[in-house]
Design an enzyme around this catalytic site. Structure first.
Site, PDB file in Angstrom:
ATOM      1  N   GLY A  12      36.534  31.385  46.770  1.00 24.86           N
ATOM      2  CA  GLY A  12      36.891  32.805  46.739  1.00 24.86           C
ATOM      3  C   GLY A  12      35.800  33.559  45.996  1.00 24.86           C
ATOM      4  N   ALA A  13      36.116  34.775  45.577  1.00 25.92           N
ATOM      5  CA  ALA A  13      35.116  35.598  44.879  1.00 25.92           C
ATOM      6  C   ALA A  13      34.582  34.877  43.643  1.00 25.92           C
ATOM      7  CB  ALA A  13      35.741  36.927  44.468  1.00 25.92           C
ATOM      8  N   ALA A  47      42.192  40.631  50.099  1.00 28.53           N
ATOM      9  CA  ALA A  47      42.250  41.758  49.146  1.00 28.53           C
ATOM     10  C   ALA A  47      42.010  43.063  49.890  1.00 28.53           C
ATOM     11  CB  ALA A  47      41.219  41.557  48.043  1.00 28.53           C
ATOM     12  N   GLN A  48      42.865  44.022  49.610  1.00 29.70           N
ATOM     13  CA  GLN A  48      42.817  45.278  50.371  1.00 29.70           C
ATOM     14  C   GLN A  48      42.247  46.425  49.559  1.00 29.70           C
ATOM     15  OE1 GLN A  48      46.718  46.172  51.963  1.00 29.70           O
ATOM     16  NE2 GLN A  48      46.652  44.485  53.408  1.00 29.70           N
ATOM     17  N   GLY A  49      42.964  46.767  48.463  1.00 31.92           N
ATOM     18  CA  GLY A  49      42.699  48.011  47.718  1.00 31.92           C
ATOM     19  C   GLY A  49      41.265  48.154  47.256  1.00 31.92           C
ATOM     20  N   GLY A  50      40.722  47.154  46.562  1.00 30.47           N
ATOM     21  CA  GLY A  50      39.332  47.224  46.129  1.00 30.47           C
ATOM     22  C   GLY A  50      39.085  46.674  44.737  1.00 30.47           C
ATOM     23  N   GLU A 115      45.150  53.652  42.417  1.00 27.66           N
ATOM     24  CA  GLU A 115      46.267  52.707  42.530  1.00 27.66           C
ATOM     25  C   GLU A 115      47.166  52.838  41.303  1.00 27.66           C
ATOM     26  OE1 GLU A 115      44.977  48.736  43.533  1.00 27.66           O
ATOM     27  OE2 GLU A 115      43.736  49.469  45.156  1.00 27.66           O
ATOM     28  N   HIS A 241      54.129  42.248  43.913  1.00 30.19           N
ATOM     29  CA  HIS A 241      53.588  43.505  44.453  1.00 30.19           C
ATOM     30  C   HIS A 241      54.776  44.287  45.021  1.00 30.19           C
ATOM     31  CE1 HIS A 241      51.244  46.426  46.642  1.00 30.19           C
ATOM     32  NE2 HIS A 241      50.132  45.917  46.147  1.00 30.19           N
ATOM     33  N   ARG A 288      52.732  48.188  38.473  1.00 27.49           N
ATOM     34  CA  ARG A 288      53.478  47.340  39.411  1.00 27.49           C
ATOM     35  C   ARG A 288      54.783  46.778  38.895  1.00 27.49           C
ATOM     36  NH1 ARG A 288      48.573  44.038  42.026  1.00 27.49           N
ATOM     37  NH2 ARG A 288      47.828  45.934  43.008  1.00 27.49           N
ATOM     38  N   HIS A 349      52.760  38.062  44.153  1.00 24.73           N
ATOM     39  CA  HIS A 349      51.410  38.497  44.485  1.00 24.73           C
ATOM     40  C   HIS A 349      50.327  37.857  43.613  1.00 24.73           C
ATOM     41  CE1 HIS A 349      48.482  41.266  46.142  1.00 24.73           C
ATOM     42  NE2 HIS A 349      48.166  41.742  44.949  1.00 24.73           N
ATOM     43  N   GLU A 373      41.506  33.845  39.572  1.00 22.20           N
ATOM     44  CA  GLU A 373      42.967  33.900  39.389  1.00 22.20           C
ATOM     45  C   GLU A 373      43.548  32.666  38.716  1.00 22.20           C
ATOM     46  OE1 GLU A 373      45.030  35.554  42.732  1.00 22.20           O
ATOM     47  OE2 GLU A 373      46.996  34.953  41.944  1.00 22.20           O
ATOM     48  N   ARG A 384      49.047  42.561  35.338  1.00 20.07           N
ATOM     49  CA  ARG A 384      47.689  42.960  35.722  1.00 20.07           C
ATOM     50  C   ARG A 384      47.654  44.381  36.273  1.00 20.07           C
ATOM     51  NH1 ARG A 384      44.798  42.796  40.690  1.00 20.07           N
ATOM     52  NH2 ARG A 384      46.446  41.606  41.720  1.00 20.07           N
ATOM     53  N   SER A 389      41.500  42.301  39.396  1.00 15.19           N
ATOM     54  CA  SER A 389      41.388  40.852  39.574  1.00 15.19           C
ATOM     55  C   SER A 389      40.032  40.431  40.154  1.00 15.19           C
ATOM     56  CB  SER A 389      42.513  40.371  40.478  1.00 15.19           C
ATOM     57  OG  SER A 389      42.295  39.059  40.855  1.00 15.19           O
TER      58      SER A 389
HETATM   59  P1  FAD Z   1      40.742  32.782  45.725  1.00 13.84           P
HETATM   60  O1  FAD Z   1      40.087  33.911  46.373  1.00 13.84           O
HETATM   61  O2  FAD Z   1      42.165  32.558  46.049  1.00 13.84           O
HETATM   62  O3  FAD Z   1      39.930  31.459  46.086  1.00 13.84           O
HETATM   63  C1  FAD Z   1      40.416  30.186  45.717  1.00 13.84           C
HETATM   64  C2  FAD Z   1      39.702  29.143  46.540  1.00 13.84           C
HETATM   65  O4  FAD Z   1      40.020  27.843  46.078  1.00 13.84           O
HETATM   66  C3  FAD Z   1      40.055  29.157  48.009  1.00 13.84           C
HETATM   67  O5  FAD Z   1      38.886  29.013  48.742  1.00 13.84           O
HETATM   68  C4  FAD Z   1      40.941  27.923  48.171  1.00 13.84           C
HETATM   69  O6  FAD Z   1      40.930  27.396  49.469  1.00 13.84           O
HETATM   70  C5  FAD Z   1      40.295  26.999  47.171  1.00 13.84           C
HETATM   71  N1  FAD Z   1      41.137  25.902  46.671  1.00 13.84           N
HETATM   72  C6  FAD Z   1      42.371  25.982  46.119  1.00 13.84           C
HETATM   73  N2  FAD Z   1      42.793  24.763  45.764  1.00 13.84           N
HETATM   74  C7  FAD Z   1      41.806  23.897  46.066  1.00 13.84           C
HETATM   75  C8  FAD Z   1      41.660  22.484  45.953  1.00 13.84           C
HETATM   76  N3  FAD Z   1      42.620  21.691  45.466  1.00 13.84           N
HETATM   77  N4  FAD Z   1      40.495  21.916  46.375  1.00 13.84           N
HETATM   78  C9  FAD Z   1      39.496  22.678  46.916  1.00 13.84           C
HETATM   79  N5  FAD Z   1      39.611  24.012  47.064  1.00 13.84           N
HETATM   80  C10 FAD Z   1      40.744  24.612  46.643  1.00 13.84           C
HETATM   81  N6  FAD Z   1      42.720  41.927  43.691  1.00 13.84           N
HETATM   82  C11 FAD Z   1      41.943  43.010  43.458  1.00 13.84           C
HETATM   83  O7  FAD Z   1      41.264  43.080  42.418  1.00 13.84           O
HETATM   84  N7  FAD Z   1      41.907  44.036  44.360  1.00 13.84           N
HETATM   85  C12 FAD Z   1      42.624  44.020  45.515  1.00 13.84           C
HETATM   86  O8  FAD Z   1      42.544  44.944  46.300  1.00 13.84           O
HETATM   87  C13 FAD Z   1      43.446  42.903  45.772  1.00 13.84           C
HETATM   88  N8  FAD Z   1      44.212  42.854  46.886  1.00 13.84           N
HETATM   89  C14 FAD Z   1      44.902  41.713  47.159  1.00 13.84           C
HETATM   90  C15 FAD Z   1      45.600  41.611  48.365  1.00 13.84           C
HETATM   91  C16 FAD Z   1      46.239  40.434  48.703  1.00 13.84           C
HETATM   92  C17 FAD Z   1      46.993  40.327  49.996  1.00 13.84           C
HETATM   93  C18 FAD Z   1      46.193  39.330  47.816  1.00 13.84           C
HETATM   94  C19 FAD Z   1      46.867  38.050  48.157  1.00 13.84           C
HETATM   95  C20 FAD Z   1      45.533  39.434  46.600  1.00 13.84           C
HETATM   96  C21 FAD Z   1      44.888  40.622  46.268  1.00 13.84           C
HETATM   97  N9  FAD Z   1      44.196  40.738  45.065  1.00 13.84           N
HETATM   98  C22 FAD Z   1      43.445  41.853  44.829  1.00 13.84           C
HETATM   99  C23 FAD Z   1      44.084  39.606  44.163  1.00 13.84           C
HETATM  100  C24 FAD Z   1      42.709  38.942  44.385  1.00 13.84           C
HETATM  101  O9  FAD Z   1      42.421  38.936  45.757  1.00 13.84           O
HETATM  102  C25 FAD Z   1      42.657  37.536  43.881  1.00 13.84           C
HETATM  103  O10 FAD Z   1      43.241  37.421  42.625  1.00 13.84           O
HETATM  104  C26 FAD Z   1      41.203  37.085  43.794  1.00 13.84           C
HETATM  105  O11 FAD Z   1      40.600  37.268  45.051  1.00 13.84           O
HETATM  106  C27 FAD Z   1      41.134  35.658  43.352  1.00 13.84           C
HETATM  107  O12 FAD Z   1      39.830  35.155  43.575  1.00 13.84           O
HETATM  108  P2  FAD Z   1      39.566  33.633  43.244  1.00 13.84           P
HETATM  109  O13 FAD Z   1      38.184  33.354  43.667  1.00 13.84           O
HETATM  110  O14 FAD Z   1      39.968  33.360  41.874  1.00 13.84           O
HETATM  111  O15 FAD Z   1      40.614  32.847  44.156  1.00 13.84           O
HETATM  112  C1  SIN Z   2      46.547  46.374  46.773  1.00  8.14           C
HETATM  113  O1  SIN Z   2      45.680  46.751  47.556  1.00  8.14           O
HETATM  114  O2  SIN Z   2      47.619  46.957  46.593  1.00  8.14           O
HETATM  115  C2  SIN Z   2      46.306  45.137  45.977  1.00  8.14           C
HETATM  116  C3  SIN Z   2      45.499  45.446  44.822  1.00  8.14           C
HETATM  117  C4  SIN Z   2      45.566  44.353  43.808  1.00  8.14           C
HETATM  118  O3  SIN Z   2      46.268  43.361  43.966  1.00  8.14           O
HETATM  119  O4  SIN Z   2      44.899  44.521  42.791  1.00  8.14           O
END
Ligand code: FAD
Ligand code: SIN
Length: 517
Positions: A12-13, A47-50, A115, A241, A288, A349, A373, A384, A389
């Site tokens: 992820g990010a 992720a939608q909002g930004g 937001e 959410h 939220r 969420h 996360e 949060r 995030s």
């Molecule tokens: P993730 O992006 O979830 O990446 C985790 C990665 O780990 C994935 O690739 C997964 O496949 C991998 N993984 C997991 N377990 C294992 C394992 N055992 N072995 C190998 N790989 C594994 N946040 C914002 O700030 N703004 C937003 O607008 C926003 N909108 C959102 C909308 C939605 C629908 C959702 C669900 C979340 C949103 N969030 C938003 C929250 C945000 O997207 C996440 O918290 C953030 O992207 C987390 O990034 P990350 O890299 O920590 O985890």
């Molecule tokens: C959203 O776009 O409402 C999600 C934003 C977030 O989870 O931070």
């Protein structure tokens, strides 16, 4: 065995930006990313909002800090909040340099959305698909970077620590030597040895029946770290959410971004009442925890299944420009937002807690870092603030990268790590036990550990989760490992940690126990 200077678990990010940064800074380092599905699958993708960043002169770091602290209900670490908010503009600049494109207004400046809980417009976005834009652009850079190997469909089962070297490991301070990883396609379990390991496995929404999180969000990072004896913190703060699309047959739930309310959408009951006025002066743009709990109260009081998001009064051209994905999704199920209201309900969420880290992303285990996360930094406290995030992931991945770069020259790869010891011999003929237990767990958590909790429900949940734990540990002991079984085990561990929140003595942020009133 695979040898790496740095192992990154998750794409992820958090994982991708960390891998890219460390590999680009030193082309001689060997960086391996193991991710359990396609490289692009993650919470980030949806992720939608930004991203919340102070870029406008009318805004200030102090405003963003105060909004974050207020949302966090007194549980945030203020020094972390200041650090993240102040480092945000640099991280934004960096992902733009990596190719991520953000919407501009008619003056050519970044278009800033709003937001819940934000006093100012400060959400930088790419339409309503910000996460997809970031994920895709990071993956393009990753592919171009020769010293990164991305192993997709590689599922990390467990972190390797002294416990795998000797059964009698008694050290107070443990070290991470890499991870055991299942190559999902071949079925082989590989030992990936690394000098430093970055745990970036994302969230745990799949613990619940109704969540905005994709299927990969099974709390693996938190559960692996817990088994390795890392410190876990604030895991009782599970954020709902307020506005997931109400389509009971669809899982995961489709999100209707909070930015839609930022544009002025109202929330109404079935009978048309704009009820938020009874709960908070900020109305639909309260944080939220407050909006989700208000909706939960109204649903219980009125016996309705959902509330409604009213966008009818918004300018349709502008709506379609900012929210094309949401607009199309609604149309696809027969909802024309100019005429119809959107049925919505709260859904799980985000996990505010996780693997405890310091300001460099260092966990309580030597050479194990965590970002995004699955980590707990102190930024979010008990709730949060929206769009903080992605920001946290980028800031902590950058900080961890600097810390890892410093320590790498002092670390040697461990030489006596054994291969995975497959104790189990049985390959379960039927997966139904695993899928049934997963559904059962989700039902327990949804029914007993929802927005409003009680001592009795928490106690029941804890007991039932423990029962499932015993059953699944027995199965795990005698079975060959599979992704399904490992995920179930991790979901149970995460649920167990959440239900321990019975010990929480105060209602704060997203944690609300009616017996503590
Ligand atoms: P993730 O992006 O979830 O990446 C985790 C990665 O780990 C994935 O690739 C997964 O496949 C991998 N993984 C997991 N377990 C294992 C394992 N055992 N072995 C190998 N790989 C594994 N946040 C914002 O700030 N703004 C937003 O607008 C926003 N909108 C959102 C909308 C939605 C629908 C959702 C669900 C979340 C949103 N969030 C938003 C929250 C945000 O997207 C996440 O918290 C953030 O992207 C987390 O990034 P990350 O890299 O920590 O985890
Ligand atoms: C959203 O776009 O409402 C999600 C934003 C977030 O989870 O931070």
């Amino acid at each position: 065995m695979i040898f790496a200077d740095v192992l990154v678990i998750g794409s992820g990010a958090a994982g991708l930006s960390f891998a890219l940064k460390i590999a680009q800074e030193d082309g001689n380092l060997k960086v391996v990313i193991a991710t359990k599905a396609d490289g692009g699958e993650s919470n980030t993708k949806y992720a939608q909002g930004g991203i919340a960043v102070v870029v406008d002169k009318t805004d200030s770091f102090e405003n963003h800090v105060q909004d974050t602290l207020i949302a966090g209900a007194g549980v945030c670490d203020e020094s972390v909040v200041r650090m993240v908010v102040e480092e945000a503009p640099q991280r934004l600049k960096e992902i733009r340099k990596w190719g991520a494109d953000f919407d501009l207004n008619k003056d050519g400046k970044l278009d800033l959305g709003k937001e819940g809980g934000h006093g100012e417009n400060r959400i930088v976005h790419h339409k309503d698909v910000t996460g997809l834009e970031i994920s895709q652009k990071l993956l393009i850079q990753i592919c171009k970077t020769k010293n990164i190997t991305l192993l997709d469909h590689h599922y990390a089962i467990d972190l390797i620590t002294e416990h795998h070297l000797t059964k009698k490991a008694e050290q107070k301070k443990l070290t991470c030597f890499g991870a055991y990883v299942l190559d999902v396609k071949s079925g082989e379990i590989e030992t990936i040895l690394s000098k430093a390991t970055m745990l970036a496995c994302g969230g745990l929404g799949q613990v619940y029946a109704h969540t905005t999180n994709p299927l990969v969000a099974t709390g693996d990072g938190i559960a692996m770290a817990y088994r390795a004896k890392a410190r876990i913190k604030d895991i009782e703060f599970i954020q709902f959410h307020p506005t997931a699309l109400y389509l009971p047959e669809e899982s995961p739930s489709f999100l209707i971004s909070e930015a839609v309310r930022g544009e002025g959408a109202f929330i109404r009951t079935k009978s048309g009442e704009r009820f938020m006025k009874k709960y908070d002066a900020r109305l639909e743009l309260a944080s939220r925890d407050i909006v989700a709990k208000a909706i939960d109260t109204e649903l219980k009081m009125n016996g309705d299944s959902c509330v409604y998001l009213d966008c009818k009064h918004l300018e349709i051209k502008k709506f379609k420009q900012h929210f094309p994905n949401i607009y199309e999704k609604c149309l696809s199920i027969g909802i024309n937002i100019k005429i119809d209201e959107i049925p919505v309900v709260p859904a799980v969420h985000y996990s505010c807690g996780g693997v405890d880290v310091d300001k460099n992303g260092q966990t309580s285990i030597t050479n194990l870092f965590s970002s995004g996360e699955c980590s707990r930094t102190g930024l979010h406290g008990a709730n949060r603030l929206a769009s903080n995030s992605l920001l946290e992931a980028l800031v902590y991945s950058n900080r961890s990268q600097r810390a890892v770069k410093e320590i790498l020259p002092t670390i040697k790869l461990s030489e006596n790590v054994p291969d995975w010891d497959e104790e189990g011999t049985i390959t379960p003929k039927e997966r139904v036990i695993i899928s049934h237990n997963r559904k059962q767990l989700q039902a327990i958590m949804s029914d007993y550990v929802g927005i409003v909790k009680s001592n009795d429900r928490l106690k029941r949940a804890h007991k039932r989760v423990y029962g499932l734990y015993q059953e699944v540990e027995e199965l795990y002991g005698k079975s060959k490992v599979s992704v399904q079984l490992c995920e179930l085990r991790n979901l149970i561990t995460a649920s167990y940690l959440i239900t321990q929140s019975l010990r929480q003595e105060k209602n704060q942020g997203v944690f609300f126990n009616s017996d503590l009133e």
